[in-house]
Enzyme design. Structure first.
Site, PDB file in Angstrom:
ATOM      1  CG  ASN A   9      -2.284   9.120   4.428  1.00 42.32           C
ATOM      2  OD1 ASN A   9      -1.494   9.591   5.353  1.00 42.32           O
ATOM      3  ND2 ASN A   9      -2.192   7.917   4.328  1.00 42.32           N
ATOM      4  CG  HIS A  96      -2.324   3.605   5.472  1.00 41.57           C
ATOM      5  ND1 HIS A  96      -1.241   3.242   4.879  1.00 41.57           N
ATOM      6  CD2 HIS A  96      -3.029   4.179   4.484  1.00 41.57           C
ATOM      7  CE1 HIS A  96      -1.518   3.701   3.502  1.00 41.57           C
ATOM      8  NE2 HIS A  96      -2.557   4.357   3.620  1.00 41.57           N
ATOM      9  CD  GLU A  98       1.716   3.613   2.841  1.00 37.57           C
ATOM     10  OE1 GLU A  98       1.692   4.751   3.689  1.00 37.57           O
ATOM     11  OE2 GLU A  98       1.497   3.919   1.703  1.00 37.57           O
ATOM     12  CD  GLU A 168      -6.339   3.700   1.635  1.00 38.01           C
ATOM     13  OE1 GLU A 168      -6.077   4.732   0.768  1.00 38.01           O
ATOM     14  OE2 GLU A 168      -5.504   3.498   2.544  1.00 38.01           O
ATOM     15  N   GLY A 174      -0.348   4.080  -4.092  1.00 34.93           N
ATOM     16  CA  GLY A 174       1.126   4.905  -4.499  1.00 34.93           C
ATOM     17  C   GLY A 174       1.340   4.033  -5.782  1.00 34.93           C
ATOM     18  CB  SER A 214      -3.700   5.371  -8.008  1.00 30.22           C
ATOM     19  OG  SER A 214      -2.527   5.081  -7.339  1.00 30.22           O
TER      20      SER A 214
END
Ligand code: PGA
Length: 251
Positions: A9, A96, A98, A168, A174, A214
């Protein structure tokens, strides 16, 4: 036996020149490597058409990072499933974290997007996962259950075959803080059981569940060796050919 699927991604990284460079490197270098998984890259919309051209004849598959749920119309700035399909993309990341947190996408909206993608022959990478606060409150499983139940509402077992789930944990994205292999395996096993309850044993055994958050070359091997982890959705480490290829080779 489920195949392993490694997806990159790119998020909002790489203009057209940067995208061409990275794709050319991946295509060249992967030609000489032996690896045992499927590979998908998800560049930004502006690079998809060019990526589609560059990837012709390669085994790397292409996906988008988001999509609007309507087919067409007055939705300034949005991109539809058929537009994505026309670039040669076969996948689309939906839900996602985000998108959920920054752009306030709800489970209901993600469900509409999943249906629109499937209707247009795109395979969704459907992301779910709990925040740190939710994990600390011990409600991870409730959150995953809600995301799976609402997200997959009205989706048939046949359609489910085209969906990849990506677990996730938001606190691992991140941040450099990865879920331990045991934490990840627990969540994956829970999600697979949800699929078994909602669909069937067969559906649960066949669905691909990727881990994301990560993932790096130094932790991918152990994560990917867990029985219910079928691949990875990689952010930061997919932006360099070397680290992405190292993750691919560890699968
Ligand atoms: P990360 O991102 O690998 O940089 O944590 C993963 C993702 O957001 O899919």
């Amino acid at each position: 036996m489920r195949r392993k699927v490694i997806a990159g991604n790119w998020k909002m990284n790489n203009d057209l020149t940067g995208s061409k460079d990275l794709i050319n490197k991946l295509v060249q270098e992967l030609k000489n490597e032996k690896y045992n998984c499927e590979v998908i890259i998800c560049p930004p919309f502006t690079s998809l058409a060019e990526a589609g051209n560059l990837l012709k004849g390669s085994s790397i598959m292409l996906g988008a990072q988001n999509m609007h749920e309507e087919e067409s119309g007055a939705f300034t700035g949005e991109i539809s499933a058929s537009m994505i399909k026309s670039t040669g993309s076969r996948y689309v990341i939906l839900g996602h974290s985000e998108r959920r947190t920054i752009f306030k996408e709800s489970d209901q909206l993600i469900n509409k997007k999943l249906k629109a993608a499937l209707k247009n022959g795109l395979k969704p990478i459907f992301c779910i996962g709990e925040t740190l606060e939710e994990r600390e409150k011990n409600i991870t499983n409730n959150v995953l259950k809600r995301q799976v139940t609402v997200g997959l509402e009205g989706i048939s077992e046949t359609e489910l075959k085209d969906i990849i789930i990506a677990y996730e944990p938001v606190w691992a994205i991140g941040t450099g803080r990865t879920a331990t292999p045991a934490q990840a395996e627990d969540a994956h096993n829970f999600i697979r059981n949800l699929i078994k309850e909602k669909y069937s044993k067969n559906a649960a055994e066949n669905i691909i569940i990727q881990y994301g958050g990560s993932v790096k070359p130094d932790n991918s091997g152990e994560l990917l060796s867990q029985p219910d982890i079928d691949g990875a959705l990689v952010g930061g480490a997919c932006l360099k050919a070397d680290s992405f290829i190292a993750i691919i080779k560890s699968a």
